[in-house]
Design a protein around this motif. Structure first.
Motif, PDB file in Angstrom:
ATOM      1  N   GLN A  31      66.216 -24.799 -21.690  1.00 42.45           N
ATOM      2  CA  GLN A  31      64.844 -24.314 -21.831  1.00 42.45           C
ATOM      3  C   GLN A  31      64.757 -22.824 -22.163  1.00 42.45           C
ATOM      4  O   GLN A  31      63.691 -22.231 -22.083  1.00 42.45           O
ATOM      5  CB  GLN A  31      64.031 -24.590 -20.551  1.00 42.45           C
ATOM      6  CG  GLN A  31      63.968 -26.051 -20.151  1.00 42.45           C
ATOM      7  CD  GLN A  31      63.230 -26.895 -21.184  1.00 42.45           C
ATOM      8  OE1 GLN A  31      62.090 -26.615 -21.521  1.00 42.45           O
ATOM      9  NE2 GLN A  31      63.885 -27.925 -21.689  1.00 42.45           N
ATOM     10  N   GLN A  32      65.881 -22.210 -22.546  1.00 35.17           N
ATOM     11  CA  GLN A  32      65.880 -20.775 -22.815  1.00 35.17           C
ATOM     12  C   GLN A  32      66.326 -20.418 -24.225  1.00 35.17           C
ATOM     13  O   GLN A  32      66.138 -19.294 -24.665  1.00 35.17           O
ATOM     14  CB  GLN A  32      66.805 -20.054 -21.809  1.00 35.17           C
ATOM     15  CG  GLN A  32      66.332 -20.132 -20.370  1.00 35.17           C
ATOM     16  CD  GLN A  32      64.947 -19.553 -20.189  1.00 35.17           C
ATOM     17  OE1 GLN A  32      64.653 -18.470 -20.687  1.00 35.17           O
ATOM     18  NE2 GLN A  32      64.086 -20.281 -19.491  1.00 35.17           N
ATOM     19  N   ILE A  33      66.934 -21.351 -24.928  1.00 32.42           N
ATOM     20  CA  ILE A  33      67.490 -21.066 -26.244  1.00 32.42           C
ATOM     21  C   ILE A  33      66.905 -22.022 -27.278  1.00 32.42           C
ATOM     22  O   ILE A  33      66.761 -23.215 -27.022  1.00 32.42           O
ATOM     23  CB  ILE A  33      69.030 -21.207 -26.247  1.00 32.42           C
ATOM     24  CG1 ILE A  33      69.650 -20.280 -25.202  1.00 32.42           C
ATOM     25  CG2 ILE A  33      69.596 -20.910 -27.630  1.00 32.42           C
ATOM     26  CD1 ILE A  33      69.467 -18.811 -25.499  1.00 32.42           C
ATOM     27  N   CYS A  34      66.563 -21.481 -28.449  1.00 35.98           N
ATOM     28  CA  CYS A  34      66.114 -22.287 -29.580  1.00 35.98           C
ATOM     29  C   CYS A  34      67.119 -22.112 -30.718  1.00 35.98           C
ATOM     30  O   CYS A  34      67.567 -20.996 -30.988  1.00 35.98           O
ATOM     31  CB  CYS A  34      64.733 -21.843 -30.056  1.00 35.98           C
ATOM     32  SG  CYS A  34      63.409 -22.061 -28.833  1.00 35.98           S
ATOM     33  N   ILE A  35      67.469 -23.203 -31.361  1.00 37.09           N
ATOM     34  CA  ILE A  35      68.385 -23.141 -32.500  1.00 37.09           C
ATOM     35  C   ILE A  35      67.766 -23.912 -33.662  1.00 37.09           C
ATOM     36  O   ILE A  35      66.931 -24.797 -33.451  1.00 37.09           O
ATOM     37  CB  ILE A  35      69.771 -23.730 -32.156  1.00 37.09           C
ATOM     38  CG1 ILE A  35      69.652 -25.233 -31.858  1.00 37.09           C
ATOM     39  CG2 ILE A  35      70.415 -22.989 -30.994  1.00 37.09           C
ATOM     40  CD1 ILE A  35      70.992 -25.932 -31.738  1.00 37.09           C
ATOM     41  N   PRO A  36      68.135 -23.603 -34.905  1.00 41.30           N
ATOM     42  CA  PRO A  36      67.614 -24.357 -36.046  1.00 41.30           C
ATOM     43  C   PRO A  36      68.018 -25.830 -35.962  1.00 41.30           C
ATOM     44  O   PRO A  36      69.130 -26.149 -35.531  1.00 41.30           O
ATOM     45  CB  PRO A  36      68.281 -23.671 -37.248  1.00 41.30           C
ATOM     46  CG  PRO A  36      68.641 -22.307 -36.767  1.00 41.30           C
ATOM     47  CD  PRO A  36      68.993 -22.475 -35.323  1.00 41.30           C
ATOM     48  N   GLU A  37      67.128 -26.713 -36.351  1.00 39.38           N
ATOM     49  CA  GLU A  37      67.435 -28.141 -36.312  1.00 39.38           C
ATOM     50  C   GLU A  37      68.615 -28.488 -37.215  1.00 39.38           C
ATOM     51  O   GLU A  37      69.295 -29.491 -36.989  1.00 39.38           O
ATOM     52  CB  GLU A  37      66.199 -28.944 -36.728  1.00 39.38           C
ATOM     53  CG  GLU A  37      65.088 -28.945 -35.683  1.00 39.38           C
ATOM     54  CD  GLU A  37      63.912 -29.801 -36.095  1.00 39.38           C
ATOM     55  OE1 GLU A  37      63.847 -30.196 -37.287  1.00 39.38           O
ATOM     56  OE2 GLU A  37      63.048 -30.085 -35.241  1.00 39.38           O
ATOM     57  N   ALA A  38      68.859 -27.656 -38.221  1.00 39.79           N
ATOM     58  CA  ALA A  38      69.981 -27.906 -39.128  1.00 39.79           C
ATOM     59  C   ALA A  38      71.320 -27.798 -38.415  1.00 39.79           C
ATOM     60  O   ALA A  38      72.340 -28.259 -38.926  1.00 39.79           O
ATOM     61  CB  ALA A  38      69.934 -26.931 -40.305  1.00 39.79           C
ATOM     62  N   TRP A  39      71.338 -27.171 -37.227  1.00 41.71           N
ATOM     63  CA  TRP A  39      72.579 -27.018 -36.474  1.00 41.71           C
ATOM     64  C   TRP A  39      72.844 -28.207 -35.557  1.00 41.71           C
ATOM     65  O   TRP A  39      73.885 -28.256 -34.902  1.00 41.71           O
ATOM     66  CB  TRP A  39      72.534 -25.741 -35.644  1.00 41.71           C
ATOM     67  CG  TRP A  39      72.477 -24.486 -36.459  1.00 41.71           C
ATOM     68  CD1 TRP A  39      72.432 -24.382 -37.822  1.00 41.71           C
ATOM     69  CD2 TRP A  39      72.446 -23.148 -35.964  1.00 41.71           C
ATOM     70  NE1 TRP A  39      72.374 -23.073 -38.209  1.00 41.71           N
ATOM     71  CE2 TRP A  39      72.380 -22.290 -37.098  1.00 41.71           C
ATOM     72  CE3 TRP A  39      72.461 -22.588 -34.695  1.00 41.71           C
ATOM     73  CZ2 TRP A  39      72.330 -20.901 -36.970  1.00 41.71           C
ATOM     74  CZ3 TRP A  39      72.415 -21.209 -34.567  1.00 41.71           C
ATOM     75  CH2 TRP A  39      72.356 -20.376 -35.697  1.00 41.71           C
ATOM     76  N   LEU A  40      71.927 -29.167 -35.491  1.00 37.62           N
ATOM     77  CA  LEU A  40      72.112 -30.320 -34.613  1.00 37.62           C
ATOM     78  C   LEU A  40      73.240 -31.216 -35.119  1.00 37.62           C
ATOM     79  O   LEU A  40      73.349 -31.491 -36.314  1.00 37.62           O
ATOM     80  CB  LEU A  40      70.820 -31.138 -34.523  1.00 37.62           C
ATOM     81  CG  LEU A  40      69.647 -30.531 -33.752  1.00 37.62           C
ATOM     82  CD1 LEU A  40      68.428 -31.426 -33.873  1.00 37.62           C
ATOM     83  CD2 LEU A  40      70.011 -30.314 -32.298  1.00 37.62           C
TER      84      LEU A  40
END
Length: 218
Positions: A31-40
């Motif tokens: 709940q503290q970090i956001c990453i680009p969906e392309a990195w999933l």
């Protein structure tokens, strides 16, 4: 006259509040970090808790966006470079990157007169350029590719250069070994300040994202 005593407000909690992610971002389970969906599900953990590579997430339908000069193997999450097409080695599990078209389309590739290289797929041929460059409007020449225009190229600041790009971080953060992501400098990431001093002055050097409730830059 009685003495008056004022109790100090409690110190703000060191437990960070959940943050909200932008459109096109994945919220790590911490709940503290956001990453680009392309990195999933790209085989490399980007969330501190590895939630972007968990079986639960990767079992779902994920839209794959291959990097420049790459193509997706049909029915998989794997992307291979154009250089691996028709190179005599099977790089896609089903052999999609190889086949009789590699021989049949040779003459068509020569006719294109590509400035750098020609791609032969089962759907036809087209030109491609060296990494860091893209095909021009004429379909054969090459020009610089602006990596900074691609969402998620850098976690904070991106500077495009000829044939490449460079990431940097804002004050209070340090660039990580991946040369893309940023982390708060040691001693600043988990610092608590008095509740009454939040969002007051730059002298505290506490990154804004670590001060829940701040509505203005510090």
């Amino acid at each position: 006259m009685p003495h008056l005593f004022y109790s100090s407000p409690p110190l703000s909690s060191c437990h960070p509040e959940p943050i909200l992610c932008d459109l096109g971002e994945f919220h790590c389970h911490d709940q503290q970090i956001c990453i680009p969906e392309a990195w999933l599900c790209d085989g490399e953990p980007d969330c501190p808790d590895n939630s972007d590579e968990s079986d639960h997430i990767c079992a779902q339908e994920v839209v794959i966006r291959c990097p420049l000069n790459h193509i997706q193997c049909i029915g998989t999450r794997k992307c291979i470079h154009f250089n691996k097409l028709c190179n005599g080695a099977r790089d896609c599990e089903d052999g999609y990157d190889e086949g009789v078209h590699c021989r049949e389309l040779l003459s068509a590739c020569h006719e294109l007169r590509c400035r750098y290289g020609c791609v032969m797929t089962r759907n036809g041929t087209f030109c491609f350029c060296a990494d860091g460059f893209e095909v021009g409007e004429d379909g054969t020449s090459c020009r610089d590719h602006d990596e900074c225009a691609m969402y998620g190229a850098c976690s904070q600041t991106c500077m495009n250069t000829y044939g490449s790009y460079r990431c940097s971080c804002t004050e209070g953060y340090i660039l990580q070994p991946d040369r893309i992501s940023c982390r708060a400098k040691q001693g600043e990431q988990h610092t608590c300040i008095h509740e009454t001093m939040r969002c007051k002055s730059k002298i505290h050097s506490i990154p804004e994202k670590h001060q829940p409730g701040c509505t203005q830059p510090i």
